[in-house]
Design a protein around this motif. Structure first.
Motif, PDB file in Angstrom:
ATOM      1  N   SER A  75       7.304   8.765   0.525  1.00 32.57           N
ATOM      2  CA  SER A  75       6.635   7.580   1.067  1.00 32.57           C
ATOM      3  C   SER A  75       7.638   6.663   1.769  1.00 32.57           C
ATOM      4  CB  SER A  75       5.863   6.846  -0.025  1.00 32.57           C
ATOM      5  OG  SER A  75       6.726   6.457  -1.040  1.00 32.57           O
ATOM      6  N   VAL A  81      11.030  12.549  -5.634  1.00 33.12           N
ATOM      7  CA  VAL A  81      10.506  13.268  -4.465  1.00 33.12           C
ATOM      8  C   VAL A  81       9.366  12.463  -3.844  1.00 33.12           C
ATOM      9  CG1 VAL A  81       9.230  15.313  -3.754  1.00 33.12           C
ATOM     10  CG2 VAL A  81      11.195  15.558  -5.235  1.00 33.12           C
ATOM     11  N   ALA A  82       8.454  11.978  -4.683  1.00 33.08           N
ATOM     12  CA  ALA A  82       7.320  11.215  -4.174  1.00 33.08           C
ATOM     13  C   ALA A  82       7.797   9.945  -3.486  1.00 33.08           C
ATOM     14  CB  ALA A  82       6.376  10.874  -5.320  1.00 33.08           C
ATOM     15  N   THR A  98      10.775   9.372  -2.149  1.00 32.36           N
ATOM     16  CA  THR A  98      11.456   9.731  -0.909  1.00 32.36           C
ATOM     17  C   THR A  98      10.431   9.935   0.203  1.00 32.36           C
ATOM     18  OG1 THR A  98      13.069  10.895  -2.243  1.00 32.36           O
ATOM     19  CG2 THR A  98      13.119  11.334   0.106  1.00 32.36           C
ATOM     20  N   MET A 139       6.557   5.190 -18.678  1.00 35.81           N
ATOM     21  CA  MET A 139       5.598   5.149 -19.783  1.00 35.81           C
ATOM     22  C   MET A 139       5.736   6.381 -20.676  1.00 35.81           C
ATOM     23  SD  MET A 139       1.488   4.842 -19.617  1.00 35.81           S
ATOM     24  CE  MET A 139       1.055   6.547 -19.690  1.00 35.81           C
ATOM     25  N   VAL A 140       5.761   7.552 -20.058  1.00 32.63           N
ATOM     26  CA  VAL A 140       5.856   8.788 -20.841  1.00 32.63           C
ATOM     27  C   VAL A 140       7.166   8.821 -21.638  1.00 32.63           C
ATOM     28  CG1 VAL A 140       6.171  11.295 -20.638  1.00 32.63           C
ATOM     29  CG2 VAL A 140       4.322  10.154 -19.417  1.00 32.63           C
ATOM     30  N   ARG A 191       0.816  -1.203   0.000  1.00 29.41           N
ATOM     31  CA  ARG A 191       0.000   0.000   0.000  1.00 29.41           C
ATOM     32  C   ARG A 191       0.863   1.273   0.000  1.00 29.41           C
ATOM     33  NH1 ARG A 191      -5.028   1.355   1.937  1.00 29.41           N
ATOM     34  NH2 ARG A 191      -6.503  -0.351   2.111  1.00 29.41           N
ATOM     35  N   ALA A 198       3.644   3.602  -8.853  1.00 23.83           N
ATOM     36  CA  ALA A 198       2.850   4.213  -9.919  1.00 23.83           C
ATOM     37  C   ALA A 198       3.591   5.386 -10.546  1.00 23.83           C
ATOM     38  CB  ALA A 198       1.511   4.671  -9.368  1.00 23.83           C
ATOM     39  N   SER A 199       4.220   6.219  -9.704  1.00 23.53           N
ATOM     40  CA  SER A 199       4.857   7.393 -10.304  1.00 23.53           C
ATOM     41  C   SER A 199       6.051   6.981 -11.157  1.00 23.53           C
ATOM     42  CB  SER A 199       5.247   8.418  -9.239  1.00 23.53           C
ATOM     43  OG  SER A 199       6.067   7.832  -8.280  1.00 23.53           O
ATOM     44  N   GLY A 259      10.058  14.518  -9.943  1.00 19.75           N
ATOM     45  CA  GLY A 259       8.806  14.355  -9.208  1.00 19.75           C
ATOM     46  C   GLY A 259       8.689  12.961  -8.619  1.00 19.75           C
ATOM     47  N   MET A 290       9.848  14.779 -14.851  1.00 16.62           N
ATOM     48  CA  MET A 290       8.953  13.842 -14.175  1.00 16.62           C
ATOM     49  C   MET A 290       9.693  12.944 -13.196  1.00 16.62           C
ATOM     50  SD  MET A 290       6.063  12.559 -16.835  1.00 16.62           S
ATOM     51  CE  MET A 290       5.038  11.705 -15.641  1.00 16.62           C
ATOM     52  N   LEU A 337       4.695   5.634 -14.448  1.00 17.07           N
ATOM     53  CA  LEU A 337       4.217   6.658 -15.381  1.00 17.07           C
ATOM     54  C   LEU A 337       5.372   7.413 -16.030  1.00 17.07           C
ATOM     55  CD1 LEU A 337       1.054   7.809 -13.467  1.00 17.07           C
ATOM     56  CD2 LEU A 337       1.149   6.623 -15.644  1.00 17.07           C
ATOM     57  N   ALA A 340       2.194   4.370  -4.446  1.00 11.10           N
ATOM     58  CA  ALA A 340       2.375   5.678  -5.079  1.00 11.10           C
ATOM     59  C   ALA A 340       3.737   5.753  -5.766  1.00 11.10           C
ATOM     60  CB  ALA A 340       2.248   6.778  -4.044  1.00 11.10           C
TER      61      ALA A 340
END
Lengths: 381, 387
Positions: free
Chosen positions: B275, B270-271, B273, B31-32, B17, B24-25, B267, B264, B28, B21
């Motif tokens: 969590s 950072v995300a 780090t 993917m991009v 859980r 997922a980040s 980002g 990205m 993505l 995040a």
């Protein structure tokens, strides 16, 4: 301690997490701002004053096909037409190894100001340009980039036309939407091509805006079923034609923007949930003290709003600051001559931030409301 | 001694859980990156897959692209009869004199227009371009106002089915066949007879000549003869080299891809780090226990970083899977050189996947570095006392 200080203290309780969350919002909003600006620059051509009175006439087959010079008289005769000038894209190279080029156009020197009146140019420079058939005008941006001075010799090698142009810089203009182009006498090109009797496009200035549709219809009708059929259109739709040629690229940037926003929502929501879940015991105490679900929801919402707002300030504001200070034109080799973060784009970025703060507050609010005091007090972590 | 690998893998699984995040980040970002870079790779593929090593293209000196080159019949005659040019059965030079016209044509959606390259060729032009195959109908017959479109063009443009007629001024051009260029630039073209193209579009000049070189002909000296001839004013280039130079369009796309991926991934780091800090905070006591059991700080740190790498790797895999469906999809954009629409495919190459995965693993590692350092630095007693 009042409610506001309580919320602010809670938001900043874990400083590192608050900073990191705001930062991840900021990065995504910065990206969104960049993409939206790029999309706007690609799809909405900047508009000149006076564009509403101008008509572009090109060969119906495509812009790459020329038109016979003898059409000029026929266009001039059409009621409502004020001025007609040829405008031919020369497509040459100024310096062999220079990636950042500028476009060169041949036109009727006498009519330059009459048709493209936006350019600021000292009158004596314009006179000098008119007098010398080898003279040319260059936009200030290009002149600065290449260190050109009035009186310099400028040689442009032909890329489309089998001739080179040997020109003399007579003036430097500024204040148009694109201060990069070079303008020279169409007659000079005619001579270099051995009086070939062709032009790239015609540009027509109409006397009044009401007459524009009628003049467009008349020009198209005049040359219908001739060997050189034309397509007359307003300056705006002429420019939009270029954008349509970019094909699926614009749609693609739109998709990317959505992905960025989606990622953003996901990351922020998960962080917010994390923050609230850690505080279940506290929330239970608040409830035991008599705070209503609505009030607790408001606390959470306010906290998430503050984090998003900080992110928006940093991301959108930072983007605006960056793009207004740096030369995007240089960084992208002239693909984006302008890169303006408009108020609408900044507004859109802030709007996304607000929506985001709402979305990311929803799951924590739901679990906080469902929480009973007893369960909450039992929570260990 | 390292804590068992299983311990770390289980942790990643059990705490899915809080890693969602991050996962997922990273997915993505990957993917991009793949989506944008596969566009550039698709354009590059055209550049490398078009042309025949044995063919020599002759253009006007100074012209940037074939479509903006103008040649007179005299220039062509001289070029055709140079030493080293292969001959056909009748003894004439094996050459195609091409007339290229850019035509503004309606797209299939009926709303927008695109520039299409109409290529007038000599009969030998078909033989010289072996990679183009007729898939339906027949080749055009000179003098009968006929043309052959590529299947990919038919899929994108209005009215390019067999039997349809394209209106050009007062004249009409009938589509009699469909061809397939097997991923080459010819997939974006419509072919007709060269002389007819000159007449239909009021051209005084031809655009280029394609010549077949004799086996063992000295390419270099032939090209330098063309390039240095003062009277002729042409330049010669191997067909394959010509298409390899047409890479202007892919540049900005590649730039966009790198830019997006760079921003990205900041980002994503950072995300992750963020969590990870929360995640490590919960595990302080657990880490303290590991220390008491005798595991060394360094080995615990390595283990925690390994968890980050695992998450990055999984995120990367998910991103690749998400991007994969676009592989092979056909799309189009305007090529800057020829000013015409070029049809190409999204191409997810192994190099791109490897680069994206390296990216993902790096992001996972960087994201867990600071939190892991903090967790392992805490004194054992404090760690055990923490809630």
């Amino acid at each position: 301690m009042n409610i506001a200080t309580f919320i602010i203290k809670n938001t900043w309780r874990n400083k590192r997490r608050a900073a990191l969350t705001s930062l991840s919002v900021a990065v995504s909003l910065f990206l969104l701002t960049t993409l939206l600006t790029a999309l706007r620059e690609l799809t909405v051509p900047p508009e000149d004053v006076g564009a509403s009175l101008r008509i572009a006439v090109r060969n119906k087959i495509s812009l790459a096909n020329t038109l016979p010079a003898k059409q000029r008289g026929n266009i001039q005769k059409i009621p409502g037409v004020a001025l007609v000038s040829p405008l031919t894209f020369f497509g040459g190279r100024f310096k062999e190894d220079d990636g950042i080029g500028f476009a060169q156009f041949g036109l009727d020197a006498d009519l330059l100001i009459g048709i493209f009146g936006e350019a600021n140019l000292p009158p004596e420079q314009f006179d000098a340009f008119k007098k010398d058939r080898r003279a040319c005008l260059v936009g200030r941006d290009s002149a600065t980039r290449h260190g050109m001075k009035i009186g310099d010799r400028i040689t442009v090698k032909g890329g489309i036309y089998p001739c080179d142009l040997d020109l003399i810089l007579a003036g430097i203009y500024y204040g148009t939407i694109d201060d990069r182009n070079l303008y020279f006498h169409h007659t000079f090109l005619d001579e270099a091509m051995g009086n070939w009797g062709q032009v790239g496009t015609w540009w027509v200035k109409v006397k009044s805006a009401e007459q524009v549709p009628e003049v467009i219809r008349a020009i198209n009708a005049t040359f219908a079923n001739t060997s050189a059929e034309v397509l007359a259109e307003t300056e705006r739709s002429f420019q939009l034609g270029f954008i349509s040629m970019l094909g699926n690229v614009t749609a693609f940037i739109g998709v990317l923007s959505s992905v960025v926003v989606f990622t953003l929502a996901l990351v922020t929501t998960s962080t917010m949930s994390l923050t609230i879940r850690e505080r279940f015991r506290e929330l239970a105490i608040l409830k035991a003290l008599g705070f209503k679900n609505g009030e607790i929801a408001a606390f959470i919402l306010a906290e998430s709003f503050m984090l998003s707002a900080a992110g928006a300030l940093l991301g959108v504001g930072g983007g605006w600051l960056l793009y207004s200070k740096m030369s995007v034109s240089q960084a992208t080799a002239g693909i984006f001559p302008f890169f303006e973060v408009t108020p609408q784009i900044a507004g859109a970025g802030c709007f996304v931030a607000v929506i985001l703060s709402l979305i990311s507050a929803v799951p924590p609010i739901i679990s906080a409301c469902q929480l009973t005091v007893v369960d909450g007090l039992k929570t260990l972590d | 001694m390292l804590p068992p690998l299983k311990y770390h893998l289980q942790t990643v699984r059990v705490r899915w859980r809080s890693t969602l995040a991050t996962l997922a980040s990273i997915a993505l970002v990957v993917m991009v990156y793949l989506l944008v870079q596969s566009l550039a790779a698709g354009l590059d593929a055209i550049a490398t897959q078009t042309g025949d090593m044995r063919n020599l293209m002759v253009l006007r000196r100074g012209s940037i692209a074939e479509s903006s080159s103008l040649l007179t019949i005299d220039q062509i005659r001289t070029a055709k009869h140079l030493q080293g040019i292969a001959k056909d059965k009748s003894g004439a030079p094996l050459a195609s004199v091409d007339t290229l016209v850019v035509v503004n044509h309606q797209r299939r959606d009926g709303k927008s227009m695109a520039n299409v390259l109409f290529r007038g060729i000599s009969q030998a032009g078909i033989e010289l371009r072996q990679q183009v195959q007729l898939v339906e109908g027949r080749w055009f017959a000179p003098g009968r106002r006929e043309a052959v479109a590529s299947t990919k063009l038919r899929d994108r443009m209005a009215g390019m089915e067999i039997g349809n007629e394209i209106k050009i001024g007062a004249d009409k051009l009938k589509i009699v066949g469909l061809m397939d260029g097997q991923g080459s630039a010819f997939d974006s073209e419509l072919w007709l007879d060269s002389e007819e193209a000159k007449g239909l579009f009021n051209r005084d000049f031809y655009s280029s000549v394609l010549l077949r070189l004799e086996d063992g002909a000295d390419q270099k000296s032939l090209i330098s003869r063309l390039d240095t001839d003062k009277r002729l004013q042409v330049r010669g280039i191997l067909e394959t080299d010509y298409y390899r130079e047409q890479t202007k369009t892919a540049g900005p796309i590649r730039f966009l891809g790198n830019f997006l991926a760079a921003v990205m991934s900041v980002g994503a780091v950072v995300a992750s780090t963020n969590s990870m800090y929360a995640f490590m905070g919960k595990r302080t006591r657990e880490i303290g226990t590991l220390r008491v059991l005798g595991f060394r700080r360094r080995t615990i740190l390595a283990g925690l970083l390994f968890e980050g790498v695992c998450i990055g790797f999984c995120g990367g895999l998910i991103g690749c899977v998400l991007a994969l469906p676009v592989h092979g999809l056909s799309t189009g954009t305007m090529a800057f050189e020829s000013f015409t629409e070029v049809v190409f495919h999204f191409q997810i190459t192994l190099t791109l996947v490897a680069r994206a995965m390296a990216f993902a693993v790096f992001a996972g590692l960087t994201g867990s570095l600071l939190p892991a350092l903090r967790a392992t630095r805490m004194p054992v007693v404090d760690a055990l006392k923490s809630a």
